[in-house]
Design an enzyme around this catalytic site. Structure first.
Site, mmCIF file in Angstrom:
data_model
loop_
_atom_site.group_PDB
_atom_site.id
_atom_site.type_symbol
_atom_site.label_atom_id
_atom_site.label_comp_id
_atom_site.label_asym_id
_atom_site.label_seq_id
_atom_site.Cartn_x
_atom_site.Cartn_y
_atom_site.Cartn_z
ATOM 1 N N ARG A 241 0.843 -1.206 0.000
ATOM 2 C CA ARG A 241 0.000 0.000 0.000
ATOM 3 C C ARG A 241 0.876 1.252 0.000
ATOM 4 N NH1 ARG A 241 -4.871 0.050 4.202
ATOM 5 N NH2 ARG A 241 -5.499 1.778 2.864
ATOM 6 N N CYS B 69 -1.655 6.103 8.944
ATOM 7 C CA CYS B 69 -1.992 4.801 8.371
ATOM 8 C C CYS B 69 -3.072 5.019 7.325
ATOM 9 C CB CYS B 69 -2.446 3.844 9.473
ATOM 10 S SG CYS B 69 -3.817 4.469 10.462
#
Length: 273
Positions: free
Chosen positions: A173, A231
């Site tokens: 990611r 995050c």
């Protein structure tokens, strides 16, 4: 003081007065009340991460916007917390959801810790299991500003110029190879990748402190280094802040995280290593 408690330490705290928070949650199943009712640590109250540790918001605020101090205080009082109480949070996901409660209550001035190993550790040790719902007389805790160490999106953009901005998502990611939740893949320019799961052993407990410090040092985080974490939506970044605190390093959080960044037009996107 350690930010974690062991099974033995929790058992000792339970012999006096402690508030235990069940913060079980996952992206695929955010409402875990049914699991809580089926079995939880005796005396624990269920915490709804979506409605009590977050608030509804616009896409450009991220998927789990920071709640107001008043919202968290009202929730904490509903859990029966009073000024001076010791609070222990746990989950069944390595402490990641519980860390969100830890962060908010810690910023508010509460003596709060996380159970190392969580629900799995409790069961493995043969701890008693309570069913149904635990309820307490409404508490009267007064919280300080829970947003005290939270970065705005502009502050997050500037942070790599003066410190280390940690992207604690998975490497793929971070590199922008996949993005299952947000509209654009990639990372904030200047951020470095250190997945928060790196800090966990196979049983969901924290790794040895020396190992944790070596992992942080490898990405430039040393004593005295300004550090912040983000995050996907501000949940797992709190776990990295928890681990940093356990290692004696104070951190800030970008609560809007990638979900806010990627939903805000005009923000630059970095990909690759």
């Amino acid at each position: 003081m350690s930010q974690m408690v062991s099974m033995a330490e929790l058992a000792e705290l339970m012999s006096s007065d402690v508030r235990i928070l069940d913060v079980r949650w996952s992206l695929g199943q955010p409402d875990r009340r049914a699991d809580y009712l089926e079995g939880h640590i005796p005396g624990a109250v269920y915490v709804d991460l979506e409605s009590e540790l977050s608030r509804p918001g616009r896409p450009d605020e991220g998927r789990h916007p920071l709640p107001s101090t008043e919202q968290v205080q009202d929730a904490a009082r509903s859990w029966g917390i009073n000024d001076g109480d010791v609070v222990v949070a746990y989950d069944d996901a390595g402490g990641l959801p519980a860390a969100r409660a830890w962060w908010l209550l810690r910023q508010g001035g509460v003596d709060v810790r996380v159970l190392d190993g969580g629900w799995a550790a409790w069961l493995a040790a043969g701890g008693d299991v309570e069913t149904g719902s635990a309820e307490y007389t409404r508490g009267s805790v007064t919280l300080q500003d829970v947003a005290g160490r939270s970065l705005t999106i502009d502050e997050a953009a500037q942070f790599p110029a003066s410190g280390v901005l940690l992207d604690v998502r998975t490497p793929e990611r971070y590199r922008g190879e996949v993005e299952p939740m947000d509209p654009i893949a990639g990372h904030i320019p200047g951020a470095v990748n250190l997945p928060t799961t790196t800090h966990l052993a196979e049983d969901g407990t924290l790794r040895d402190l020396d190992e944790l410090r070596r992992n942080f040092a490898a990405v430039g985080v040393l004593d005295g280094t300004p550090v912040a974490a983000y995050c996907g939506s501000g949940i797992t970044a709190a776990h990295t802040a928890l681990v940093l605190a356990e290692a004696g390093i104070d951190a800030k959080l970008f609560h809007g995280s990638w979900s806010q960044w990627s939903n805000t037009p005009g923000r630059p996107i970095a990909t690759g290593e």
